[in-house]
Design a protein around this motif. Structure first.
Motif, PDB file in Angstrom:
ATOM      1  N   TRP A  61      89.935  52.250  81.259  1.00 34.94           N
ATOM      2  CA  TRP A  61      90.941  53.296  81.356  1.00 34.94           C
ATOM      3  C   TRP A  61      92.316  52.696  81.070  1.00 34.94           C
ATOM      4  O   TRP A  61      92.560  51.523  81.360  1.00 34.94           O
ATOM      5  N   PHE A  62      93.212  53.483  80.524  1.00 38.19           N
ATOM      6  CA  PHE A  62      94.600  53.067  80.376  1.00 38.19           C
ATOM      7  C   PHE A  62      95.492  54.294  80.468  1.00 38.19           C
ATOM      8  O   PHE A  62      95.035  55.426  80.296  1.00 38.19           O
ATOM      9  N   HIS A  63      96.761  54.044  80.731  1.00 36.76           N
ATOM     10  CA  HIS A  63      97.699  55.143  80.967  1.00 36.76           C
ATOM     11  C   HIS A  63      98.871  55.052  80.008  1.00 36.76           C
ATOM     12  O   HIS A  63      99.447  53.986  79.807  1.00 36.76           O
ATOM     13  N   ILE A  64      99.195  56.180  79.396  1.00 38.54           N
ATOM     14  CA  ILE A  64     100.376  56.295  78.544  1.00 38.54           C
ATOM     15  C   ILE A  64     101.448  57.025  79.348  1.00 38.54           C
ATOM     16  O   ILE A  64     101.288  58.202  79.673  1.00 38.54           O
ATOM     17  N   LEU A  88      85.691  44.876  75.044  1.00 34.93           N
ATOM     18  CA  LEU A  88      87.119  44.670  74.849  1.00 34.93           C
ATOM     19  C   LEU A  88      87.753  44.207  76.158  1.00 34.93           C
ATOM     20  O   LEU A  88      87.383  44.668  77.234  1.00 34.93           O
ATOM     21  N   ALA A  89      88.736  43.317  76.035  1.00 29.63           N
ATOM     22  CA  ALA A  89      89.457  42.808  77.190  1.00 29.63           C
ATOM     23  C   ALA A  89      90.952  42.888  76.902  1.00 29.63           C
ATOM     24  O   ALA A  89      91.374  42.844  75.748  1.00 29.63           O
ATOM     25  N   PRO A  90      91.795  43.026  77.937  1.00 21.51           N
ATOM     26  CA  PRO A  90      93.245  43.086  77.730  1.00 21.51           C
ATOM     27  C   PRO A  90      93.745  41.863  76.967  1.00 21.51           C
ATOM     28  O   PRO A  90      93.268  40.739  77.165  1.00 21.51           O
ATOM     29  N   CYS A  91      94.683  42.103  76.096  1.00 24.16           N
ATOM     30  CA  CYS A  91      95.228  41.050  75.245  1.00 24.16           C
ATOM     31  C   CYS A  91      96.730  40.924  75.506  1.00 24.16           C
ATOM     32  O   CYS A  91      97.423  41.936  75.596  1.00 24.16           O
ATOM     33  N   ILE A 151      93.163  62.700  88.276  1.00 27.24           N
ATOM     34  CA  ILE A 151      93.027  61.242  88.246  1.00 27.24           C
ATOM     35  C   ILE A 151      94.405  60.593  88.356  1.00 27.24           C
ATOM     36  O   ILE A 151      95.357  61.031  87.712  1.00 27.24           O
ATOM     37  N   THR A 152      94.504  59.550  89.181  1.00 27.48           N
ATOM     38  CA  THR A 152      95.749  58.819  89.357  1.00 27.48           C
ATOM     39  C   THR A 152      95.474  57.321  89.257  1.00 27.48           C
ATOM     40  O   THR A 152      94.320  56.866  89.300  1.00 27.48           O
ATOM     41  N   SER A 153      96.544  56.555  89.143  1.00 31.29           N
ATOM     42  CA  SER A 153      96.417  55.096  89.065  1.00 31.29           C
ATOM     43  C   SER A 153      95.764  54.532  90.317  1.00 31.29           C
ATOM     44  O   SER A 153      94.906  53.641  90.240  1.00 31.29           O
ATOM     45  N   SER A 154      96.148  55.045  91.469  1.00 29.93           N
ATOM     46  CA  SER A 154      95.594  54.518  92.719  1.00 29.93           C
ATOM     47  C   SER A 154      94.100  54.807  92.837  1.00 29.93           C
ATOM     48  O   SER A 154      93.331  53.967  93.316  1.00 29.93           O
ATOM     49  N   ILE A 155      93.672  55.974  92.383  1.00 32.18           N
ATOM     50  CA  ILE A 155      92.240  56.303  92.428  1.00 32.18           C
ATOM     51  C   ILE A 155      91.463  55.404  91.480  1.00 32.18           C
ATOM     52  O   ILE A 155      90.390  54.896  91.821  1.00 32.18           O
ATOM     53  N   LEU A 156      91.987  55.147  90.287  1.00 37.89           N
ATOM     54  CA  LEU A 156      91.307  54.282  89.321  1.00 37.89           C
ATOM     55  C   LEU A 156      91.215  52.847  89.829  1.00 37.89           C
ATOM     56  O   LEU A 156      90.176  52.188  89.667  1.00 37.89           O
ATOM     57  N   THR A 157      92.291  52.350  90.422  1.00 35.50           N
ATOM     58  CA  THR A 157      92.279  50.983  90.940  1.00 35.50           C
ATOM     59  C   THR A 157      91.256  50.834  92.050  1.00 35.50           C
ATOM     60  O   THR A 157      90.509  49.847  92.111  1.00 35.50           O
ATOM     61  N   PHE A 159      88.604  52.789  92.524  1.00 34.63           N
ATOM     62  CA  PHE A 159      87.255  53.053  92.009  1.00 34.63           C
ATOM     63  C   PHE A 159      86.712  51.868  91.219  1.00 34.63           C
ATOM     64  O   PHE A 159      85.552  51.493  91.378  1.00 34.63           O
ATOM     65  N   THR A 160      87.523  51.277  90.344  1.00 34.65           N
ATOM     66  CA  THR A 160      87.056  50.160  89.509  1.00 34.65           C
ATOM     67  C   THR A 160      87.201  48.816  90.205  1.00 34.65           C
ATOM     68  O   THR A 160      86.681  47.808  89.715  1.00 34.65           O
ATOM     69  N   LYS A 161      87.916  48.790  91.334  1.00 36.89           N
ATOM     70  CA  LYS A 161      88.163  47.554  92.076  1.00 36.89           C
ATOM     71  C   LYS A 161      88.800  46.480  91.199  1.00 36.89           C
ATOM     72  O   LYS A 161      88.472  45.289  91.303  1.00 36.89           O
ATOM     73  N   SER A 162      89.692  46.899  90.308  1.00 37.85           N
ATOM     74  CA  SER A 162      90.400  45.967  89.435  1.00 37.85           C
ATOM     75  C   SER A 162      91.656  46.636  88.918  1.00 37.85           C
ATOM     76  O   SER A 162      91.776  47.869  88.942  1.00 37.85           O
ATOM     77  N   ASP A 163      92.577  45.815  88.438  1.00 36.19           N
ATOM     78  CA  ASP A 163      93.815  46.346  87.878  1.00 36.19           C
ATOM     79  C   ASP A 163      93.687  46.676  86.395  1.00 36.19           C
ATOM     80  O   ASP A 163      94.561  47.337  85.833  1.00 36.19           O
ATOM     81  N   ASP A 164      92.605  46.187  85.735  1.00 40.28           N
ATOM     82  CA  ASP A 164      92.429  46.508  84.311  1.00 40.28           C
ATOM     83  C   ASP A 164      91.549  47.735  84.091  1.00 40.28           C
ATOM     84  O   ASP A 164      91.314  48.134  82.955  1.00 40.28           O
TER      85      ASP A 164
END
Length: 425
Positions: A61-64, A88-91, A151-157, A159-164
């Motif tokens: 997931w990513f946010h614009i 894919l991994a963050p670059c 969906i929010t940033s806090s829910i994604l963090t 849920f995925t247990k990671s910042d990426d």
């Protein structure tokens, strides 16, 4: 052109002819494809797979963020393909900028190697295909934004247990992991690899009352799961009171109303089934439905949440046919769990309406439920009412009259052998 004029996603070293998807659209990569431009504000999900079959899929997931001031360049997200992990991994941005320069600079890459963001494919070849036409029109009008609105940033963090915010088809919640007899967790990990753990809500439908509850309170908690719903909504996130509404502070430029943590989790899980065919997310989605649709007290107190829930459920059901592999099986057998839940919730709404009389809040919930009921009746021919002929006289071909009685609905009606039993202890 010294930079990109619109929000952009750059994908470094992406292999040729692999499956790639952005939100609701999937495609196969080509030699000229380096990313996506014209990304709208909001949350997006990109996933890849070595093949178009139901092989392991990985995504993130990513946010614009909203458009920055004219003096600042639009955001650019860089991810690089890893041959070892096939995902894919963050670059780092400097490496991404160097990649753009090596491919002719921003002007060359933006104009020739980035595909514009879109969510609808080519028009249907069958002009009479009304369902396809409706779905394409829905895509054009922002279907993705509609089904990710909680969906929010806090829910994604969480849920995925990671910042990426990465996730794969094999990611699983603790309660959904299969235990292999005779093998320890470490031995299983050595055989099938490390599975990323997902942050599920911990919904235990076998214990829906507070700790220490006994007697009548425990019985009511088993029949009406409102306590568990309230507990989950208050357990996650920081909260502050604003009148009668609880506002939960969240990331991504959004503020959550009461219950958004449930709706956000429901949206993420549904979309992970839709894109990654993730089994654990399907189980969590079912648990959320089983929790919300078996509440009664909360419907009276939090009717606005239930109206939003039913509205979201209908939008999700409209897309169950898009899921590959038959995970969303809504046939008589596969959809039985949801049919029973909807019938029970309809009875609950009827009882609440009788006790409260005319109430605008409950009427809103009933209106949304009627939309769901109308849709499942037209799509699956489900009858959610209780008005069925269960016994009567049947005339045979030879004119003989026979008394017939059906017991097929006893399970749904909790009658006959399925009726509740009072046991003296």
């Amino acid at each position: 052109m010294s930079t990109h004029p619109t929000p952009t996603l750059i994908l470094l070293d992406l292999p040729l002819s692999i499956l790639c998807g952005i939100n609701l659209l999937t495609f196969t990569t080509t030699t000229t494809f380096l990313g996506i431009k014209n990304l709208p504000t909001g949350f997006h999900f990109l996933f890849t797979s070595p093949s178009a079959s139901l092989s392991l899929r990985n995504g993130f997931w990513f946010h614009i963020p909203p458009t920055p001031p004219s003096s600042s360049p639009p955001p650019a997200v860089f991810h690089k393909w890893s041959p070892e992990t096939e995902c894919l991994a963050p670059c780092p941005q400097p490496e991404g900028e160097a990649f753009v320069l090596a491919n002719g600079g921003w002007k060359e890459v933006y104009e020739k190697h980035l595909t514009p963001y879109r969510q609808s494919g080519a028009a249907s070849s069958d002009a009479n295909d009304a369902a396809a036409a409706t779905k394409q029109q829905d895509d054009k009008e922002g279907a993705w934004e509609v089904i990710t609105s909680h969906i929010t940033s806090s829910i994604l963090t969480r849920f995925t247990k990671s910042d990426d915010w990465t996730i794969s088809s094999a990611s699983s919640g603790v309660q959904d992991r299969d235990e292999i007899p005779g093998l320890s967790r470490e031995e299983v990990r050595d055989v099938i690899g490390e599975e990323k753990e997902l942050g599920m809500l911990g919904i235990d439908l076998k214990r829906t009352w507070r700790e220490g509850a006994v007697g009548r309170e425990r019985t009511e908690g088993a029949r009406d799961r409102s306590w568990l719903l309230q507990d989950l909504c208050e357990r996650y996130g920081s909260r502050e009171k604003t009148g009668d509404e609880v506002v939960i502070k969240s990331g991504g430029g959004r503020e959550e109303r009461w219950g958004n943590v449930i709706l956000g989790q429901m949206e993420i899980c549904f979309l992970m089934v839709l894109t990654l065919a993730n089994y654990s997310c399907l189980e969590e989605w079912k648990r959320i439905l089983a929790l919300v649709l078996t509440c009664e007290k909360s419907v009276r107190d939090r009717w606005e949440f239930f109206a939003r829930f039913l509205r979201l459920l209908k939008r999700q059901l409209e897309r169950t046919d898009d899921v590959e592999g038959g995970l969303f099986d809504m046939s008589d057998d596969g959809g039985a769990f949801l049919k029973v839940l909807l019938k029970g919730f309809k009875r609950t709404l009827g009882q609440i309406a009788e006790s409260k009389g005319e109430d605008d809040g409950i009427e809103d919930v009933k209106d949304e439920f009627e939309e769901v009921e109308r849709w499942v009746k037209g799509q699956y021919r489900w009858e959610l009412g209780d008005e069925f002929v269960r016994s009567g006289m049947l005339e045979l071909e030879d004119g003989e009259m026979v008394m017939m009685e059906t017991k097929e609905l006893e399970g749904e009606d909790e009658s006959g052998e399925y009726a509740p039993v009072i046991v003296d202890l």
